[in-house]
Motif scaffolding. Structure first.
Motif, PDB file in Angstrom:
ATOM      1  N   ILE A 202       0.826  -1.215   0.000  1.00 52.79           N
ATOM      2  CA  ILE A 202       0.000   0.000   0.000  1.00 52.79           C
ATOM      3  C   ILE A 202       0.862   1.268   0.000  1.00 52.79           C
ATOM      4  N   ASN A 203       2.095   1.157   0.482  1.00 47.59           N
ATOM      5  CA  ASN A 203       2.979   2.325   0.523  1.00 47.59           C
ATOM      6  C   ASN A 203       3.987   2.351  -0.621  1.00 47.59           C
ATOM      7  N   HIS A 204       3.877   1.413  -1.556  1.00 50.67           N
ATOM      8  CA  HIS A 204       4.877   1.392  -2.628  1.00 50.67           C
ATOM      9  C   HIS A 204       4.594   2.482  -3.656  1.00 50.67           C
ATOM     10  N   PRO A 205       5.672   3.181  -4.110  1.00 51.01           N
ATOM     11  CA  PRO A 205       5.449   4.259  -5.090  1.00 51.01           C
ATOM     12  C   PRO A 205       4.744   3.796  -6.360  1.00 51.01           C
ATOM     13  N   LYS A 206       4.897   2.532  -6.752  1.00 48.55           N
ATOM     14  CA  LYS A 206       4.245   2.100  -7.983  1.00 48.55           C
ATOM     15  C   LYS A 206       2.745   1.868  -7.804  1.00 48.55           C
ATOM     16  N   VAL A 207       2.297   1.817  -6.553  1.00 53.27           N
ATOM     17  CA  VAL A 207       0.866   1.691  -6.274  1.00 53.27           C
ATOM     18  C   VAL A 207       0.233   3.079  -6.081  1.00 53.27           C
ATOM     19  N   GLY A 319      -5.665  -8.434 -19.581  1.00 54.65           N
ATOM     20  CA  GLY A 319      -4.311  -8.847 -19.956  1.00 54.65           C
ATOM     21  C   GLY A 319      -3.200  -7.985 -19.363  1.00 54.65           C
ATOM     22  N   VAL A 320      -3.568  -6.936 -18.619  1.00 54.80           N
ATOM     23  CA  VAL A 320      -2.551  -6.025 -18.074  1.00 54.80           C
ATOM     24  C   VAL A 320      -1.779  -6.672 -16.929  1.00 54.80           C
ATOM     25  N   GLY A 321      -2.481  -7.319 -16.016  1.00 56.44           N
ATOM     26  CA  GLY A 321      -1.830  -7.963 -14.877  1.00 56.44           C
ATOM     27  C   GLY A 321      -2.128  -7.254 -13.562  1.00 56.44           C
ATOM     28  N   CYS A 322      -1.650  -7.860 -12.470  1.00 55.87           N
ATOM     29  CA  CYS A 322      -1.918  -7.343 -11.118  1.00 55.87           C
ATOM     30  C   CYS A 322      -1.041  -6.130 -10.803  1.00 55.87           C
ATOM     31  N   THR A 323      -1.595  -5.185 -10.075  1.00 57.20           N
ATOM     32  CA  THR A 323      -0.814  -4.077  -9.539  1.00 57.20           C
ATOM     33  C   THR A 323       0.229  -4.591  -8.545  1.00 57.20           C
ATOM     34  N   ALA A 324      -0.176  -5.544  -7.749  1.00 56.29           N
ATOM     35  CA  ALA A 324       0.703  -6.053  -6.692  1.00 56.29           C
ATOM     36  C   ALA A 324       0.474  -7.547  -6.505  1.00 56.29           C
ATOM     37  N   VAL A 325       1.568  -8.244  -6.205  1.00 57.48           N
ATOM     38  CA  VAL A 325       1.490  -9.657  -5.843  1.00 57.48           C
ATOM     39  C   VAL A 325       2.184  -9.831  -4.497  1.00 57.48           C
ATOM     40  N   ARG A 343       1.679  -6.854 -13.421  1.00 59.18           N
ATOM     41  CA  ARG A 343       1.598  -5.923 -14.539  1.00 59.18           C
ATOM     42  C   ARG A 343       2.965  -5.264 -14.751  1.00 59.18           C
ATOM     43  N   ALA A 344       3.144  -4.565 -15.874  1.00 55.27           N
ATOM     44  CA  ALA A 344       4.280  -3.664 -16.001  1.00 55.27           C
ATOM     45  C   ALA A 344       4.072  -2.542 -14.979  1.00 55.27           C
ATOM     46  N   PHE A 345       5.145  -2.125 -14.298  1.00 53.66           N
ATOM     47  CA  PHE A 345       5.063  -1.166 -13.197  1.00 53.66           C
ATOM     48  C   PHE A 345       4.233  -1.726 -12.038  1.00 53.66           C
TER      49      PHE A 345
END
Lengths: 456, 456
Positions: A202-207, A319-325, A343-345
């Protein structure tokens, strides 16, 4: 004035491991004694079996010395070294306040609470941070255990004023009266580890674009500049698609923590809970059934086998993928699946304990998906307050002061019971069953098991 | 109304690469034409040579098709497809406002500006995001270049109202009058990539305790709860120790960006700039000499060879390691050095372009240091505004409105000159020198080189 009281002398029962692998013995060994003025001796009430115990059990840990097992325990202080009591100005307050008889829970590693790493909250990497249940430090699957640096390591459940939290002292006290000791034992490792995984997401810059609704790098500004983005984010763009890989006990804790954060912050979500074992998928589904309907309206949840997970993420994200795993297993196939789902990013948070194989990614794969990874051990002591709040919340704060007053995960159904469909804890057993229980746990035939060292 | 004007017909000069490796030819090829209504044709004023061009040059990119090189170019619009002009409601504004003759700079990849990835600011991973100077898209080391999705891709330097920023339009205009075209060309790739690296460090959750002065996980709360940390952070604990590995042109941009963030936010620092080449270390030292003394008082800076870097980090951190490492090289030895230098609970930001080898870390190494990684390509278009601000700051904002009014890096000394000790750009050459320049650049004998396609 010193609180020092000698621990009982004599012998005790302990669950011990012998190299090279799969060799568990119930033995009679000496009761541990104070070896250093900062030591505390704890009489163990419950000790739990943890998935990461299996690394050593299977012989994967590179360990070649027999030792008492276990790094999750709760109990009462029966002896304290000379450091306790008296003037301990500048040291952690427990050196001044901890008393014989206090009920304590320990993180799975020692941490002095005084060094650079501990001051920053990186308690899991304290240079004095030995792991309980390893050749370096006898574990907690015994009747007594020695806790080095007890004033920095232990949590005093008899005195909730010794940690600050989102709960008031009165609320903490109320929670402590109601919470079972078996659920408080989850604070030793698996619940803080779950909270750690979810907080890293939740605190990651990519999220951040999803959380703030603003694109990179605007998402880091309080105001709207700078930006060159001309098309605003849609509602669909702001859905956090998250997968948890591994639905064992830590995976369930990570799932509950993640759902709690999503509900508290009212973040729309699509949640894929993945495990190859059907029994674990059923457990995750039962846990999700303890969630309030109002929260469910904000997202979707699917329990999936590995192949189903790939299809579901594809379907849900075009097809984009998950924000976070959240990778909670600790092997290369779980990491490979994480990469397939991300996902990418996106960000892969891995709290699994990994071994000798190289990370299964080429540099090009890492570059091509702009992937972020957060590896490593939970700083369990630092994570104790939010983990305690998560455990105690539905007792003390049904009408929450700070957050949404929606009643979210019914935590007592997850952490409070034993052997029910949504229960984290499968059963409580005595030491005589240890050999069989280790074997069954290794095969995924039982869930979280607690040992009662005093039951005949 | 359409702005469409046919591009010049006929032939042009271009720098082209042939497989398998090291084969650069100056050729006469057709001037590109509009192939899609969203296309723009740009007459190239300057095109630069970039370190990542060397991946293809050396034959490491897995590329087997000849093509025009180069992904950094600045120039003027000479033709636009049918999409431009008229009603383009809901599309990026450049489809409505871009005109023949406008001065433009392009990010190194195409980005549509309209898809999910672009909306989130992840423009470097737009599904239509072909790399200029690859088999998929002819590059900018030519007299003319075709820019697909020009309204989403290009930046219109003739109209600074088309991007928002920390600078006012008047300030942007003032900067644009003063900045040289060779320095504006740095906005195509290397300056946004440096800003991207530095922003990932400064916003990473593992750096948060240093920035906020509060331990994990308190550093994420606006208020002080929850915490169990009893010993406050010391001033020493709040020093951000950072290493930049690789002092080529991108490394210099990353260094300037990082120093700018440290100065602006007044974060105490220890900064290790690492490169095996003495000429690059000298450049980095000269760049640091352009920093204002008031900023230098807030930290320490050392340029180091690889072995010196290990010793310096050990000395400066008492063996703990760097909070953050910026890896700007893109190979396994740079990643291995990053791991050697990083602290437990540190972050390695890697903006280098990596190849086929596996990441050189075991799972256990990743776990044991609680290391975080951020890999991947800069979303150059999304990063343009802060990169432009960094470039234009000392022209337009010597008395800064928002931040410290300390004059920090004297950017004109770094980006404005050519061939001076602190200059990022080494020389401007004509196409006839391309074969020699590629060879010399590959060997580290020249720094950043710019081609002027119109010079005889």
């Amino acid at each position: 004035m010193s609180n020092t009281i000698l621990p009982p002398s004599g012998e005790q029962k302990a669950i011990r491991w012998y190299p090279p692998s799969y060799d568990i013995r119930i033995e009679t060994v000496p009761i541990p004694q104070i070896l250093h003025p900062d030591d505390a001796i704890v009489k163990v009430q419950f000790a739990a079996l943890c998935g990461s115990d299996l690394h050593i059990y299977r012989g994967h840990g590179g360990v070649n010395k027999d030792h008492t097992c276990g790094h999750e325990f709760i109990g009462a202080v029966v002896a304290l070294g000379h450091s306790y009591g008296g003037d301990n100005t500048g040291r952690p307050s427990l050196y001044s306040t901890l008393k014989i008889g206090d009920k304590v829970v320990s993180p799975f590693t020692v941490n002095c609470g005084e060094c650079h790493a501990c001051r920053l909250g990186y308690t899991g990497r304290c240079p004095e941070g030995f792991l309980f249940g390893s050749p370096a430090l006898e574990g907690g699957q015994a009747q007594y255990v020695r806790v080095p640096k007890g004033g920095g390591t232990l949590f005093n459940l008899s005195d909730p004023s010794t940690w600050s939290s989102n709960l008031s002292n009165k609320e903490k006290e109320k929670a402590l009266t109601t919470l079972s000791d078996s659920s408080l034992l989850m604070l030793a490792d698996i619940l803080p580890t779950g909270v750690f995984a979810a907080l890293q997401v939740i605190n990651h810059p990519k999220v951040a674009p999803i959380i703030t609704g603003k694109p990179w790098p605007m998402c880091f500004s309080k105001d709207d500049a700078p930006s060159s983005n001309q098309i605003s984010l849609t509602d669909e763009d702001k859905i956090l698609t998250v997968a948890v890989i591994g639905l064992g006990p830590v995976g369930i804790c990570a799932t509950v923590s993640m759902l709690d954060l999503l509900a508290t912050r009212q973040i729309p979500y699509k949640f894929v809970a993945v495990d190859p074992l059907e029994s674990r998928r059923e457990k995750a589904a039962a846990v999700y059934n303890t969630i309030d309907t109002a929260c469910k309206a904000n997202g979707e949840f699917a329990v999936c086998s590995i192949d189903e997970a790939k299809d579901k993420v594809k379907e849900w994200t075009g097809g984009v993928g998950c924000t976070a795993v959240l990778e909670v297993v600790g092997n290369t196939s779980a990491l490979t699946l994480s990469y397939d789902l991300i996902r990418a990013f996106g960000v892969i948070v891995s709290v699994g304990v990994h071994g000798e194989p190289l990370l299964p990614f080429t540099g090009r794969q890492a570059y091509n998906k702009n992937v972020s990874f957060d590896f490593g051990r939970c700083p369990a002591r630092a994570m104790f307050p939010p983990a305690f709040d998560l455990l105690g919340d539905d007792i003390s704060r049904r009408a929450s002061r700070r957050f949404s007053d929606v009643f979210k995960v019914k935590r007592q159904d997850v952490f409070g019971g034993i052997g029910q469909p949504a229960s984290l804890i499968d059963r409580v057993v005595d030491f005589s069953q240890a050999v069989d229980i280790y074997r069954a746990f290794d095969k995924g035939e039982v869930g979280k098991v607690i040992f009662d060292p005093w039951r005949a």
